[in-house]
Structures are given as structure tokens and as C-alpha cells.
Design an enzyme around this catalytic site. Structure first.
Site, PDB file in Angstrom:
ATOM      1  N   PHE A 247       0.815  -1.233   0.000  1.00  0.00           N
ATOM      2  CA  PHE A 247       0.000   0.000   0.000  1.00  0.00           C
ATOM      3  C   PHE A 247       0.836   1.264   0.000  1.00  0.00           C
ATOM      4  O   PHE A 247       0.385   2.317   0.432  1.00  0.00           O
ATOM      5  CB  PHE A 247      -0.984   0.004   1.184  1.00  0.00           C
ATOM      6  CG  PHE A 247      -1.697  -1.304   1.365  1.00  0.00           C
ATOM      7  CD1 PHE A 247      -2.600  -1.744   0.411  1.00  0.00           C
ATOM      8  CD2 PHE A 247      -1.444  -2.106   2.456  1.00  0.00           C
ATOM      9  CE1 PHE A 247      -3.239  -2.971   0.552  1.00  0.00           C
ATOM     10  CE2 PHE A 247      -2.078  -3.332   2.606  1.00  0.00           C
ATOM     11  CZ  PHE A 247      -2.978  -3.763   1.658  1.00  0.00           C
ATOM     12  N   GLY A 473       0.440  -7.906  -4.921  1.00  0.00           N
ATOM     13  CA  GLY A 473      -0.820  -8.535  -4.535  1.00  0.00           C
ATOM     14  C   GLY A 473      -1.957  -8.104  -5.429  1.00  0.00           C
ATOM     15  O   GLY A 473      -3.095  -8.560  -5.289  1.00  0.00           O
ATOM     16  N   GLY A 515       1.255   0.400 -12.688  1.00  0.00           N
ATOM     17  CA  GLY A 515       1.828  -0.902 -13.020  1.00  0.00           C
ATOM     18  C   GLY A 515       1.176  -1.572 -14.213  1.00  0.00           C
ATOM     19  O   GLY A 515       1.853  -2.021 -15.142  1.00  0.00           O
ATOM     20  N   LEU A 637      -8.502  -5.092 -17.404  1.00  0.00           N
ATOM     21  CA  LEU A 637      -7.799  -6.269 -17.928  1.00  0.00           C
ATOM     22  C   LEU A 637      -8.348  -7.560 -17.337  1.00  0.00           C
ATOM     23  O   LEU A 637      -8.423  -8.573 -18.012  1.00  0.00           O
ATOM     24  CB  LEU A 637      -6.302  -6.162 -17.612  1.00  0.00           C
ATOM     25  CG  LEU A 637      -5.552  -5.037 -18.342  1.00  0.00           C
ATOM     26  CD1 LEU A 637      -4.160  -4.855 -17.740  1.00  0.00           C
ATOM     27  CD2 LEU A 637      -5.448  -5.334 -19.834  1.00  0.00           C
ATOM     28  N   ASN A 638      -8.694  -7.515 -16.057  1.00  0.00           N
ATOM     29  CA  ASN A 638      -9.148  -8.732 -15.383  1.00  0.00           C
ATOM     30  C   ASN A 638     -10.242  -8.340 -14.387  1.00  0.00           C
ATOM     31  O   ASN A 638      -9.968  -7.664 -13.390  1.00  0.00           O
ATOM     32  CB  ASN A 638      -7.963  -9.391 -14.657  1.00  0.00           C
ATOM     33  CG  ASN A 638      -8.346 -10.714 -14.024  1.00  0.00           C
ATOM     34  OD1 ASN A 638      -9.443 -10.879 -13.501  1.00  0.00           O
ATOM     35  ND2 ASN A 638      -7.439 -11.672 -14.073  1.00  0.00           N
ATOM     36  N   THR A 641      -9.476  -9.595 -10.544  1.00  0.00           N
ATOM     37  CA  THR A 641      -8.445  -8.906  -9.757  1.00  0.00           C
ATOM     38  C   THR A 641      -8.767  -7.412  -9.659  1.00  0.00           C
ATOM     39  O   THR A 641      -8.466  -6.784  -8.646  1.00  0.00           O
ATOM     40  CB  THR A 641      -7.043  -9.119 -10.365  1.00  0.00           C
ATOM     41  OG1 THR A 641      -7.076  -8.750 -11.745  1.00  0.00           O
ATOM     42  CG2 THR A 641      -6.601 -10.555 -10.227  1.00  0.00           C
ATOM     43  N   LYS A 707      -5.920   2.384 -17.568  1.00  0.00           N
ATOM     44  CA  LYS A 707      -5.612   3.557 -16.742  1.00  0.00           C
ATOM     45  C   LYS A 707      -5.085   3.189 -15.357  1.00  0.00           C
ATOM     46  O   LYS A 707      -4.510   4.033 -14.687  1.00  0.00           O
ATOM     47  CB  LYS A 707      -6.866   4.408 -16.561  1.00  0.00           C
ATOM     48  CG  LYS A 707      -7.228   5.272 -17.765  1.00  0.00           C
ATOM     49  CD  LYS A 707      -8.482   6.051 -17.425  1.00  0.00           C
ATOM     50  CE  LYS A 707      -8.690   7.258 -18.298  1.00  0.00           C
ATOM     51  NZ  LYS A 707      -9.924   7.966 -17.878  1.00  0.00           N
ATOM     52  N   GLY A 710      -5.370   0.534  -8.797  1.00  0.00           N
ATOM     53  CA  GLY A 710      -4.977   0.121  -7.444  1.00  0.00           C
ATOM     54  C   GLY A 710      -5.374   1.127  -6.382  1.00  0.00           C
ATOM     55  O   GLY A 710      -5.463   0.786  -5.205  1.00  0.00           O
ATOM     56  N   GLU A 711      -5.584   2.365  -6.768  1.00  0.00           N
ATOM     57  CA  GLU A 711      -5.800   3.401  -5.768  1.00  0.00           C
ATOM     58  C   GLU A 711      -7.184   4.049  -5.810  1.00  0.00           C
ATOM     59  O   GLU A 711      -7.693   4.493  -4.790  1.00  0.00           O
ATOM     60  CB  GLU A 711      -4.692   4.452  -5.915  1.00  0.00           C
ATOM     61  CG  GLU A 711      -3.370   3.801  -5.542  1.00  0.00           C
ATOM     62  CD  GLU A 711      -2.120   4.609  -5.794  1.00  0.00           C
ATOM     63  OE1 GLU A 711      -1.786   4.797  -6.965  1.00  0.00           O
ATOM     64  OE2 GLU A 711      -1.489   5.035  -4.823  1.00  0.00           O
TER      65      GLU A 711
HETATM   66 MO1  MOS Z   1       1.144   3.388  -3.981  1.00  0.00          MO
HETATM   67  S1  MOS Z   1       0.774   4.516  -2.310  1.00  0.00           S
HETATM   68  O1  MOS Z   1       1.939   4.469  -5.000  1.00  0.00           O
HETATM   69  O2  MOS Z   1       1.932   2.012  -3.501  1.00  0.00           O
END
Ligand code: MOS
Length: 744
Positions: A247, A473, A515, A637-638, A641, A707, A710-711
Site C-alpha cells: 500500500f 498482490g 503498473g 484487464l481482469n 483482480t 488507466k 490500485g488506488e
Molecule cells: Mo502506492 S501509495 O503508490 O503504492
């Protein structure tokens, strides 16, 4: 095995799922070596001052102890010409160096490293190290330091300072019929991943090191450790195939890496150092932040001004920065905007990025204020957002590369049943509980970074793709496998993705939600380059049916390169590889974001978050019974996940709204709840119905149209919940978390 193309876009199960659930996925503290010894860090018991004397006698005579390193006896560290020690995510200032000297700059700082034959012996001996200090009074509360707030710092790489003011926010505010100005505060938080920071340094002899460390990107800690100790980069491998949650806390190298390496170099043997849960609270954290938001509007609900001011804690030694207020200049269409961002120094470790750094805090304050404004105006909160919808990024005055936020609002509201909300606070009930419905908008930047990747096809038909990025993860192994399988028409079971090793092609840290877009497009490009190479070899075969075939006219599927649908017009992958004269054919490619595109367009992800809470009026207990998070984040993409990322973000949002709070003792300057018993994260019983929607969004910023997400899942989630609590109770709590006593 499922061979259903395209894999991209499906809810494909994690390719590393079986490894993880059977314990075969190895984490940094699980690697071992025959000569390995164990280290334990000794924490300072003061937060500011200096060490006057250390007494190691009891610790040195404890069972199994081999050595104790302190600032007095540690090996000389050569002066580096790299001011930031090659840490590519360093922030302006002077990076913390453990055991550098007698100064204590934060509570829990490592003052010694005990090395022993077992983990238990090292921990025990660490408890016997005695120190005498000259203590100074620490300040650990940003409110106490705000008098010395400053905005004269050197900007941090990649973090845009607030844009200059537009219009005249103050005059517009004074001249508006409807206006409000409020202070908001979110408690400091720690990341609390399941996996501790840990480093296992394997001494390979002759100065060669293989370092297994918890990190969001192996290349950064390798460059760092080589700069710190003057090591030959050819003799150091850093490896981190799996990460047990991070994180943001594992973006920068921490002292476990530095001290374990120092010990291994001194003892010339393998060393493992695992930090304790309490020590996880002595490093990067979501900074304590004071925010003031002022909004004004005309009676019809059109925003006339937005002012947003944040004062954010940083350490004495570094100017940590995150984009906290900038969102207020781009989320809504408003002619008068004034944004201000300041830092204030306190006596803690440097804060760090934590999931959606800046946005999580700043968008919370803005979206709580927007909710307040909706009541002032007597306009539905969703309608107020739509009324002020931004078609352009007002900060940079650019169109968005894509923005399906309106669709997210509509689909989220529909799924949630927003139209059934009765507007008055305290007007909805379920038995003895008050019911509240709230909503908020979320926003995060869609970023990309240069990445390289390789693709290798062997004669047996197996494909390997590789990139030095990390899977923290989020599912990186899986999406890279999906992308590669589709390029070659292969079964995903015939594809191996490799990440998390410095022997693989270049990648920066995995953060900022870049990523998938970056590593994904790099792998795609490497596959395309490999296909060109294979076709070249296939063309060269004697009597090749593809001798004149161009890459655009052939298809890669069923293990063959084919011209049209006629099998006789094709060459098998195996024959193409054999024609190369090698056991495998390999290609590499670089991906870099298109700078012309980003000059023209602003690229962001958006969310519409709707939350239902039920509040027990007598006990003050708040339950988040339903959340709908509708996400516009380009190509998904998935679906499996991706959904997990949003679920995780919403859960952290629930934590921020109701539970999470790192508490420092204001006199001692040390964290008093440095454990998961007293730092409350949402538990299973706190999580009820969370529904995730991905709206269609076609984006051209990169070939995959990705795009990143994760956040975005956390941004806006806490505001939606806090707004729902107001709707339920009529109580506006502006300092998170909303714990029971704040409602009673
Ligand atoms: Mo994130 S806070 O850029 O792992």
C-alpha cells in the site's frame, strides 16, 4: 485449462493463486541459507535527543549472540556522491541513515542491531540493550507545529505543486449567497500490510549478495544499497517475487534492508532481519493533515469559488509531499479556485505514500464540503455534482483523455437505489437504527512510467514474459500472462510471467497505479517484437509457406503462425524457433508514455461511491451496510483482480471513516497503539455488501487503453460514508475516524 481468447477483459483466476494458498509462494523472510543468522533491531525509547551511553554487556552475554552493531562500532560507510542514495522515490531532504550517529530523530528509531544464532535469541538480547539518553521534548502533532508551516520547499519529483490561483476565490466567496468554510482532519494512519518489512541477505561469497527484501520494486533497493555501501551492481541481485501487501509502505527502502546488508557485509555471512509489528509503526505513514475547505455557490447550485488549504506533517529531515489539494482544482467546473499546500515539521519518521496519497485526504475534505453545500442549497448531493461537472481539467486547462464519470454516477445511483433516499437528515429508519445514504466522487491520476519487458518462446511452445516490476498482490502476474497469452493465441497455462528480480528488464517501483498500464504495455510490446522475430525465422525455412508474409497478414494461434485459415499456409511455433538455430527465441521491448498525448490530454480515473450506514442511536455504533463503487478506469484487464482492488480500497475507506487512527503519546512522542489489537482496521464483521461496477471507458493514452485502479477504490469512500453518517444522524463529524464517542 481454459483456452478462451481473449483472456484480457475476463475474470481470469490468479495464475499465482495456487502458489499462495499452498504456501509455496516465498516471501522475503522465508528465504534461507545454511550459514544464516538472525538480526533484531533495538528501538529508541525516546523520540528526540541523543544517545549518551549504550550498555551492551547483558545483551552480549545472552545466549547465541554473535555481534551487536551500534552507531559507535558499525562499519565505516563510504560517503556517497548520491545525495538521495539512488532512491528514486526519495523526497527532498536528507534520507534517514540508521546507526549513523547518536541523534534520535523519531520514536522507535533503531539504536542497535543484535545478531544471534536464532530469531528468538536475537529478539531476547535486543530487549537487554540498555541506553541512556539526553531527551528533548518532541512535537508529534501537526496542529502544534502549524505555526511554523512553510511552502518554500523543493518540490518532490512527480508531485505537482498546487496550480496558481484562477479567478478571485476570495472575492467570489464574499459575494456569494451560499457559502461555507470548514476544517477537516483525518487521523494519521499506517499501512499495516500483513507481511512485515523483512530482508534476507544471502552471502554468496566473494562479496556477492542475493537480497530477498520486501519491496514494491526490486531495482530501487538494489540501486540504493549499492550507493550506500559502494557495492558493485554486478555482484548484487535483489529479488522479491511476492509481496504480502504494501500500500505504499514498501516503495522506499527501509532500515531493515540497510541494517541486514550492513550485518551481512560485516560478518560475511547470510543475515535475516524481520521487523516487528511495532517497528512497522516507526516508518512511513499517511501524514497528519489539517485541511480547510471553503465553497461558495449561487442559489441555483453553481459553484462560484473553491478554496482548499492543507497543512501536512513531515519529518525534521525530509520534505515529504503528496498531491493533497490539487484535486479541488479539477474535479468541478469552477471559475475561482485558490489552492494552498504547506508542510510542518514534527518529530516522527518521514511520512510516506499510502494508497492514493494526497487524493485520499484531499478528496475526502472536498467531498465532505460538497455534501455540506448540498444541504445549504437544498439540492440533492448527486445533482450538485452533476450541476458542476467538469468537462475539462481546470488546473491544466486540458480536455480529459476520457471521462465516463457521468456514466459512473448514473450506473452507481441506479444500482444503489439513490432515488429512494429521502433528503432530510434523520428521516430514514430501520427499526431502532437510523439509516443514512451518502455519496462522493473519487479521482486519481492515470499514470504511466517507462518499463522494459522481454518475451521468450521455447521450441516446446512455452512462452515466458518478464519485467522487473512487482506484483504487490494486485494481480500483475495474472494480467501479464493474459496479455501475453492473447498475443500468441496460447493457453494461459503455457505462459509464465516473471517479475520481482533485478535480473529482469528495467522497471521502476510499482506505485501510483501505473503498473498495469506500464508493465502491461511493455509486455505487449515485447510479445509483438517476438512475433516479428519468429515470423522472420519462419519465412527463412526452406519452402516456407510464409516466405512473403507480412506481420499484419499472419495470425498467431493454436501453436502456429498462419496466413489465412489454411493449415498448409502455416508454420508451427516449434519450427519457427528451430529455424533460429537456438532453443528459444527472445525479444525485448521498451514502453514509454506518449508525451505528446499527455501534453494534449489530462488522464484521470474517476469513481462514484454510494454508501448506506445504519446507526444505533443509543450506542453510537455505525455499520456500513452497503457500498456501491462505480469506477471509470479505462480498459479493465481482469474483472476479478480489478474488483478485488476496488473492494480492498473501499475496505480501507471504511477503515479511514470509522476505525483507523495512529495515536502518538504527545509527551513521549511514541506510538501507543503500535499493534493490530489497538490500531483498528475493519474486520470481516465490519464488511457487508460492497458492489463494484466498471463502466465502459475507451481511452487512447496507451495501446491497451488501461488507466490503472490500485488506488481509485479508496478515494471518496470515506467521504461517502461520513456523508451517510450525517444523513443518518444529522451530526457532521469533520475529524475522522468517526468513533462512537464523537456521535454520542
Ligand atoms: Mo502506492 S501509495 O503508490 O503504492
Amino acid at each position: 485449462m481454459s483456452n478462451v481468447h481473449p483472456y484480457v477483459g475476463r475474470a481470469e483466476p490468479r495464475v499465482d493463486g495456487a502458489l499462495k494458498v499452498t504456501g509455496r509462494a516465498k516471501y522475503a523472510a522465508e528465504f534461507r541459507a545454511d550459514d544464516m543468522v538472525y538480526a533484531a533491531a533495538v528501538p529508541a525509547t525516546i523520540a528526540k535527543g541523543r544517545i549518551v551511553a549504550l550498555d551492551l554487556s547483558r545483551a552480549l552475554s545472552a545466549p547465541g549472540v554473535l555481534d551487536i552493531l551500534t552507531h559507535e562500532n558499525r562499519p565505516e560507510i563510504p560517503e556517497s556522491d548520491e545525495p538521495y542514495l539512488n532512491d528514486m522515490v526519495a523526497v527532498p531532504g536528507s534520507p534517514f541513515r540508521p546507526l549513523k550517529d547518536d541523534r534520535i530523530v523519531y520514536g522507535g528509531q533503531a539504536i542497535a542491531l543484535v545478531i544471534a544464532d536464532t530469531h528468538e535469541n536475537a529478539r531476547h538480547a535486543a530487549s537487554l540493550v540498555a541506553a541512556e539518553y539526553e531527551a528533548e521534548t518532541p512535537v508529534v502533532d501537526v496542529a502544534a507545529a502549524r505555526g511554523e508551516a512553510y511552502d518554500t520547499f523543493e518540490p518532490r519529483d512527480g508531485i505537482p505543486p498546487p496550480p496558481p490561483p484562477r479567478g478571485d476565490a476570495e472575492a467570489a466567496f464574499e459575494g456569494s449567497a451560499i457559502r461555507l468554510r470548514h476544517d477537516y482532519r483525518v487521523a494519521p494512519e499506517h499501512h499495516n500490510p500483513m507481511e512485515m518489512m523483512a530482508t534476507t541477505v544471502v552471502w554468496e561469497g566473494e562479496g556477492r549478495l542475493t537480497i530477498h527484501t520486501k519491496t514494491q520494486g526490486v531495482i530501487n533497493p538494489k540501486n540504493y544499497i549499492c550507493a550506500v555501501f559502494g557495492l558493485d551492481p554486478d555482484k548484487v541481485i535483489v529479488n522479491s517475487p511476492f509481496v504480502g501487501g504494501a500500500f505504499g509502505m514498501a516503495l522506499r527502502p527501509h532500515y531493515d534492508l540497510m541494517l541486514a546488508t550492513m550485518a551481512a557485509l560485516k560478518l560475511e555471512r547470510s543475515v535475516r532481519l524481520v521487523l516487528t509489528r511495532a517497528q512497522m509503526y516507526t516508518m512511513g505513514w499517511r501524514p497528519d493533515t489539517l485541511q480547510t475547505v471553503a465553497l461558495s455557490a449561487s442559489a441555483d447550485g453553481a459553484l462560484t469559488s473553491i478554496s482548499h488549504h492543507a497543512v501536512q506533517a513531515t519529518s525534521r529531515y525530509e520534505d515529504y509531499q503528496e498531491p493533497t489539494v490539487n484535486w479541488s482544482g479539477l474535479l468541478y467546473d469552477c471559475p475561482n479556485v485558490s489552492l494552498k499546500y504547506e508542510l510542518a515539521k514534527i518529530d516522527t519518521a518521514t511520512p510516506s505514500d499510502m494508497r492514493a496519497p494526497g487524493a485520499t485526504l484531499g478528496v475526502y475534505a472536498l467531498e465532505a464540503a460538497m455534501d455540506e453545500l448540498s444541504y445549504e442549497l437544498g439540492i440533492d448531493p448527486l445533482e450538485l455534482r452533476l450541476k458542476n461537472y467538469a468537462e475539462r481539467d481546470g488546473n491544466d486547462d486540458k480536455p480529459f483523455s476520457s471521462k465516463e464519470l457521468k456514466a459512473a454516477y448514473a450506473q452507481g445511483a441506479e444500482r444503489f437505489g439513490w432515488s429512494k433516499r429521502s433528503p432530510e437528515p434523520r428521516s430514514m429508519r430501520d427499526g431502532k437504527e437510523l439509516v443514512g445514504l451518502g455519496m462522493a466522487t473519487g479521482c486519481w491520476e492515470a499514470m504511466m512510467q517507462p518499463h522494459s519487458a522481454s518475451a521468450t518462446l521455447s521450441a516446446d511452445g512455452r512462452l515466458e514474459v518478464a519485467c522487473g516490476t512487482a506484483d504487490i498482490g494486485t494481480g500483475t502476474y495474472t494480467i501479464l500472462s493474459q496479455i501475453a497469452a492473447d498475443e500468441f493465441g496460447l493457453d494461459i497455462g503455457d505462459v509464465t510471467a516473471r517479475v520481482g528480480d533485478t535480473t529482469l528488464p528495467m522497471a521502476p517501483v510499482e506505485g501510483g497505479s501505473w503498473g498495469a498500464a506500464s508493465a502491461g504495455n511493455a509486455v505487449r510490446a515485447a510479445c509483438k517484437a517476438l512475433k516479428e522475430d519468429l515470423l522472420k525465422h519462419a519465412r527463412g525455412l526452406d519452402g516456407s509457406p510464409l516466405s512473403n508474409a507480412a506481420i499484419d497478414h499472419v495470425a498467431f494461434a493454436n501453436g502456429r503462425i498462419a496466413l489465412g485459415s489454411d493449415e498448409s499456409q502455416s508454420v508451427s511455433f516449434a519450427d519457427a524457433v528451430r529455424a533460429s538455430g537456438q532453443a528459444a527465441v527472445s525479444a525485448k521491448a521498451d514502453f514509454a508514455p506518449d508525451e505528446d498525448f499527455s501534453k494534449k490530454f489530462a488522464a484521470y480515473t474517476h469513481s462514484a461511491v454510494f454508501a448506506e450506514v445504519k446507526v444505533d442511536e443509543e450506542l453510537g455504533v455505525i455499520r456500513v451496510t452497503r457500498v456501491v463503487s462505480a469506477i471509470a478506469a479505462g480498459k479493465i484487464l481482469n474483472l476479478a483482480t480489478a474488483r478485488s482492488q476496488i473492494l480492498g480500497g473501499v475496505v480501507m475507506g471504511i477503515g479511514m471513516a470509522l476505525h483507523e487512527e495512529t495515536l502518538w503519546d504527545k509527551r513521549l512522542g511514541r506510538v501507543v497503539n503500535a499493534n493490530l489489537g489497538e490500531y483498528h482496521v475493519p474486520a470481516h464483521a465490519d464488511i457487508q455488501n460492497i458492489d463494484v461496477i466498471f463502466v465502459e471507458e475507451d481511452d487512447k493514452a496507451n495501446p491497451l487503453g488501461v488507466k490503472g485502479l490500485g488506488e481509485i477504490g479508496i478515494v471518496g469512500a470515506a467521504a461517502a460514508i461520513a456523508n451517510a453518517v450525517f444523513h443518518a444522524t444529522g451530526r457532521r463529524v469533520r475529524d475522522l475516524p468517526i468513533t462512537i464517542e464523537k456521535l454520542l
